[in-house]
Design a protein around this motif. Sequence first.
Motif, mmCIF file in Angstrom:
data_model
loop_
_atom_site.group_PDB
_atom_site.id
_atom_site.type_symbol
_atom_site.label_atom_id
_atom_site.label_comp_id
_atom_site.label_asym_id
_atom_site.label_seq_id
_atom_site.Cartn_x
_atom_site.Cartn_y
_atom_site.Cartn_z
ATOM 1 N N GLY B 169 0.253 4.660 -14.228
ATOM 2 C CA GLY B 169 0.211 3.780 -13.060
ATOM 3 C C GLY B 169 -1.193 3.667 -12.490
ATOM 4 N N LEU B 170 -1.855 4.796 -12.327
ATOM 5 C CA LEU B 170 -3.195 4.752 -11.734
ATOM 6 C C LEU B 170 -4.215 4.102 -12.662
ATOM 7 N N LEU B 171 -4.067 4.323 -13.976
ATOM 8 C CA LEU B 171 -5.001 3.671 -14.904
ATOM 9 C C LEU B 171 -4.762 2.158 -14.927
ATOM 10 N N THR B 172 -3.512 1.751 -14.748
ATOM 11 C CA THR B 172 -3.215 0.314 -14.667
ATOM 12 C C THR B 172 -3.883 -0.284 -13.428
ATOM 13 N N ILE B 173 -3.741 0.423 -12.320
ATOM 14 C CA ILE B 173 -4.349 -0.036 -11.066
ATOM 15 C C ILE B 173 -5.872 -0.106 -11.206
ATOM 16 N N ARG B 174 -6.424 0.925 -11.818
ATOM 17 C CA ARG B 174 -7.873 0.979 -12.010
ATOM 18 C C ARG B 174 -8.346 -0.214 -12.850
ATOM 19 N N ALA B 175 -7.584 -0.513 -13.916
ATOM 20 C CA ALA B 175 -7.953 -1.637 -14.787
ATOM 21 C C ALA B 175 -7.855 -2.960 -14.036
ATOM 22 N N ALA B 176 -6.823 -3.116 -13.212
ATOM 23 C CA ALA B 176 -6.661 -4.357 -12.453
ATOM 24 C C ALA B 176 -7.809 -4.537 -11.460
ATOM 25 N N LEU B 177 -8.201 -3.437 -10.834
ATOM 26 C CA LEU B 177 -9.317 -3.518 -9.878
ATOM 27 C C LEU B 177 -10.616 -3.859 -10.595
ATOM 28 N N GLU B 178 -10.849 -3.194 -11.723
ATOM 29 C CA GLU B 178 -12.104 -3.432 -12.448
ATOM 30 C C GLU B 178 -12.159 -4.844 -13.008
ATOM 31 N N ALA B 179 -10.987 -5.386 -13.349
ATOM 32 C CA ALA B 179 -10.950 -6.752 -13.882
ATOM 33 C C ALA B 179 -11.439 -7.753 -12.839
ATOM 34 N N ARG B 180 -11.269 -7.399 -11.557
ATOM 35 C CA ARG B 180 -11.803 -8.301 -10.531
ATOM 36 C C ARG B 180 -13.143 -7.796 -9.999
ATOM 37 N N GLY B 181 -13.742 -6.878 -10.764
ATOM 38 C CA GLY B 181 -15.079 -6.397 -10.423
ATOM 39 C C GLY B 181 -15.105 -5.516 -9.194
ATOM 40 N N ASP B 182 -14.019 -4.829 -8.953
ATOM 41 C CA ASP B 182 -13.849 -4.093 -7.714
ATOM 42 C C ASP B 182 -13.684 -2.610 -8.022
ATOM 43 N N LYS B 183 -14.799 -1.879 -8.051
ATOM 44 C CA LYS B 183 -14.715 -0.442 -8.318
ATOM 45 C C LYS B 183 -14.418 0.255 -7.006
ATOM 46 N N ARG B 184 -13.335 0.989 -6.957
ATOM 47 C CA ARG B 184 -12.998 1.684 -5.720
ATOM 48 C C ARG B 184 -12.970 3.185 -5.954
ATOM 49 N N LYS B 185 -13.091 3.941 -4.881
ATOM 50 C CA LYS B 185 -13.349 5.375 -5.024
ATOM 51 C C LYS B 185 -12.201 6.285 -4.583
ATOM 52 N N ARG B 186 -11.460 5.847 -3.569
ATOM 53 C CA ARG B 186 -10.520 6.792 -2.940
ATOM 54 C C ARG B 186 -9.068 6.458 -3.240
ATOM 55 N N VAL B 187 -8.239 7.500 -3.320
ATOM 56 C CA VAL B 187 -6.792 7.342 -3.374
ATOM 57 C C VAL B 187 -6.212 8.167 -2.226
ATOM 58 N N LEU B 188 -5.338 7.536 -1.445
ATOM 59 C CA LEU B 188 -4.738 8.226 -0.307
ATOM 60 C C LEU B 188 -3.417 8.861 -0.741
ATOM 61 N N VAL B 189 -3.271 10.142 -0.424
ATOM 62 C CA VAL B 189 -2.082 10.895 -0.840
ATOM 63 C C VAL B 189 -1.585 11.722 0.348
ATOM 64 N N PRO B 190 -0.306 11.629 0.700
ATOM 65 C CA PRO B 190 0.201 12.439 1.816
ATOM 66 C C PRO B 190 0.109 13.936 1.514
ATOM 67 N N GLU B 191 -0.005 14.712 2.576
ATOM 68 C CA GLU B 191 -0.082 16.169 2.410
ATOM 69 C C GLU B 191 1.183 16.732 1.771
ATOM 70 N N SER B 192 2.300 16.029 1.941
ATOM 71 C CA SER B 192 3.567 16.545 1.429
ATOM 72 C C SER B 192 3.804 16.195 -0.033
ATOM 73 N N ALA B 193 2.846 15.525 -0.677
ATOM 74 C CA ALA B 193 3.067 15.003 -2.028
ATOM 75 C C ALA B 193 3.254 16.096 -3.070
ATOM 76 N N HIS B 194 3.920 15.739 -4.176
ATOM 77 C CA HIS B 194 3.950 16.618 -5.347
ATOM 78 C C HIS B 194 2.506 16.884 -5.789
ATOM 79 N N GLY B 195 2.245 18.068 -6.322
ATOM 80 C CA GLY B 195 0.897 18.421 -6.766
ATOM 81 C C GLY B 195 0.368 17.503 -7.845
ATOM 82 N N THR B 196 1.282 16.897 -8.604
ATOM 83 C CA THR B 196 0.843 16.001 -9.675
ATOM 84 C C THR B 196 0.099 14.786 -9.119
ATOM 85 N N ASN B 197 0.432 14.331 -7.891
ATOM 86 C CA ASN B 197 -0.212 13.126 -7.341
ATOM 87 C C ASN B 197 -1.711 13.312 -7.163
#
Lengths: 447, 512, 125
Positions: B169-197
């Motif tokens: 999912g995140l690599l798909t999002i990253r590819a979609a952003l880069e396709a529009r020339g939009d390199k972004r840096k941060r991902v927001l994750v709640p404190e309660s999230a599974h460690g995998t996030n």
Amino acid sequence: MRYLPLTPDDRKAMLEKIGSASVDDLFRDVPTRARLNQPIDLPPHQGELEVERALAALAAKNVSAGSVPSFLGAGAYRHHVPASVDHLIQRSEFLTSYTPYQPEIAQGTLQYLFEFQTQVAAITGMEVANASMYDGATSTAEAVLMAFRVTRRKKAVISGGLHPHYRDVIATTGEAMGADLVIAPVDPEGIADLLQQIDDKTACVVVQNPSVFGHVADLTPLATAVHAKGALLIVVVTEIFSLGALKPPGAMGADIVTAEGQSVGVPLSFGGPYVGLFATREKYMRQMPGRLCGQTVDQDGRRGFVLTMSAREQHIRREKATSNICTNSGLCALSFCIHMTLMGEAGFTGVAKLNHAKAVQAAEKLSALPGVNLLNKAFFNEFTLELPKPAGPIVDNLAAKGVLAGVPGSRLYPGEARAANLLLVAVTETNTDADVARLVAALAGEI
Amino acid sequence: MLNRQGRPSAPEAGSAGAGFTTWTGHRGLAHEEPLSFEQGAKGRTAVDLPEIPKVADRLGGLAREGEIGLPGLSEPQVVRHFVRLSRQNYAIDLGVYPLGSCTMKHNPRLNEKLARLPGFADLHPMQPMATIQGALELMAQLGGWLSKLTNMPAIAMSPAAGAHGELCGLLTIRAALEARGDKRKRVLVPESAHGTNPATAAFCGYTVDPIPATADGRVDLEAFRKKLGSDVAAVMLTNPNTCGLFEREIIEVADAIHAAGGFFYCDGANFNAIVGRVRPGDLGIDAMHINLHKTFSTPHGGGGPGSGPVALSAALAPYAPLPYVVQEGDKFRLVEETEGEAKPFGRLKGFHGQMGMFVRALTYMMSHGGDGLKQVAEDAVLSANYIMAALGDVMTAPFEGPCMHEALFDDRFLKGTGVTTLDFAKAMIDEGYHPMTMYFPLVVHGALLIEPTETESKEALDEFIGALRHLAERAKAGDTARFTGAPYLAPRRRLDETAAARQPVLRWTPAQ
Amino acid sequence: MSETKYTEDHEWIRVEGDVGTVGITDYAQGQLGDIVFVELPDVGKELDQGDEACVIDSVKAAAEVYAPVGGEIVETNDSVTDKPGVVNEDAMGEGWFFKIKIADPAELDDLMDEEAYKAFVEGLA
């Protein structure tokens, strides 16, 4: 519904205890506009008989590999799996348990993981192994990331003999990490030299043995060159039975060995689930990804096993974890472990010798066909034939005649001219002499 | 003292059968089983091979020398070994397995039977397309069911498990952003999230920025809005969340992240609570993995294999990884290279996905049908709320209900008893249960997260509730040793995890 | 004459001349539980104040140790890598991690003294 025990009376009594008028009331936190007011357009529930009929009809549209002579390999191999393997993995206590988070009531899982780790370390010639990864390709990509952590460098040199799917998985995850990947050109002859590519920025060299084209090589000189630059040698094995006959990577200087374990105990299953193996040197133990099972004692001094060194993992270290992996391939690791235990030293090395002998016989017969050239000097149970014309259409034609002749180079390397006429042929203990004769005759008819 | 096989010389004081010693170390049906490496005899094997043809080897002078060190056992020994090991495991087939967040529900055996049909189990992944039409059709059908249940147009089938799906999912999002020339840096994750996030976001090269929770256990929408910016690639949210609650303001979250030009990733680990009642696509979600081993009951197998297909919105669909299945007329084809309009971000796995799990999941879906799947979500939620209501007077819940499929308690009810969450959980083992998830989510002190699932009968739930009530009362009555020494009646008592991690022994060695 | 200062991340630094000895506090080791592994920085490494210096694993948790002040690592305590339990037994003494040559003594002024740290820890309860 046969799997849902609650009756309408039960539901009523439970709602009363909760103090809710209806189940809808329990879903009241769902925003109004996202509540479905009608059923989703899907078929209604069905009995076992109807479902079995539908799935069996789909299965019948496939040609199962065992129903015809089959010589497909390229990362997945058809071997005989003893009947007791499938019986044992279907024991409820194995099949329907979770990751062994409560070791007091999961010693069965933990002990087989400990035995599995011991088996993997032994056959690869390495010191330690983990409790499995998803498959050989993801295991290899994780090994590259581990080499980055160990060396604090970000350059990986990828051999042209590495399975192209593995190469692509490394590229996909490596690019996300900002890695510098040097990917060598496709190497059907198994002669390319990686030495010039290694410099003091190199974190690791990834090489497959036997290569995707079946070539067997002595990796010792490469290991020496890699170590001279402070880099790690990652050796990939896609046919684990080869280690029953060949000098193991650990004896040739490998720092990390990753492998596809499917050949031992796991059905082809159209590509998954499989079981990734991951082994390394003890000094790199704490940089390993994935679950690790370790020996300890309980409060009363009895030997027992636990998941250990968990602080490396995502549920504790979160964004600083060695990997994001959580679930791995537990039940496939069990299949591997049982099959390996059934074979033992004599069986594992015996099956390997049988595979090799059958492959040598088949290679001799096939390369005797006019215009067919065997590219391998040394191989285990898979070799590459150069045909006088493109292999793709030949394979399709032979499939229509009931022979799965092998994997054409064009399937692995679409658009790559050097690969078009290549045919990868794998021969295992499941192939009879009659199977080989049919392949030889059928191929002769096509060229 | 231990003998060679690690058997105790005597049962310990305080346990059942204390003072009663056996010569073998076994206790009735409870057998102690040595490692396979401690058994067997040289040359013995459980496989019979034909005579090996005599040929000159072509191993290039690289034949293996010396012994590997594998033990030699016959089939009866191997069968007994693994049967004895199996009996040291708890399992859903033995009893309630209330591990919150893990969804231990009944695994129908029809699923196992059909996954073993040779037409599925004995298919090589590289067979010609004409010989695998049924397999590709099955993948397309499963994708179709998932697409309808999520109201999302595309499904990436290859991820091997939930965390692998997150990566997809995140690599798909990253590819979609880069396709529009939009390199972004941060991902927001709640404190309660599974460690995998957070681990996945970091794996993809993003900086993880935590979002705090509100007092009612949900994402703090105001704090979230303040963190948004043009460098935020995505928000990763679990819904229902890890506290077992539905995120009431999820649509506002979706609108806000979209307004900021980012994408909404949903961790679908808890989809089983809403399947058939809420479609993630209707909530504004762009990508969500579905753990087939949770919602669609493929067996957990002691820790995998899983399967984590990812549902994608129309904006993300073109970037889904290779390979994927397309239908052309009445034929199906596996696409393994970039073609047409698609811009796949790459490849995640050796082959096409967890076919064995696809067969099981589709069998489960067809067995339940659209109506049954909705009932699954409703019964799971009903059962969790029933547990919450039935234990509310003896245990303490941090948040007001209704809950979704999980009942979350904290450790306030244990205050002053000298019993910790861990002790309480271990005492459940002596009562014949697998403990609930402990100390997760991290945002709740001493968390006890109970997920009964929809496959427990009311009788089983009532007995489970009875056991927990009894334990809560014993803790309050000062029966501390029952807890701090627990478990007494399991195959092993508490294991020394400190020793295991300080001096790791990860394999058997002959010298032991 | 040495002085000991504390950070809000529960590191302590004992200053003698221009070298500070760094460890984690007794409170911190208690919170982490049994420490099973310590990864020390390389001698010669330059750190800024607040940089990650070491990694500590316990059975159930992982933590980073940050440099209380900037400077160069001049010595590490290998006995904690061999026997991590010493951190639990004597966090403020034998369980130290590294010595750092302090680049800017003024950075010490950002830290708490013993009394202030005691009050800080009490505030956490």
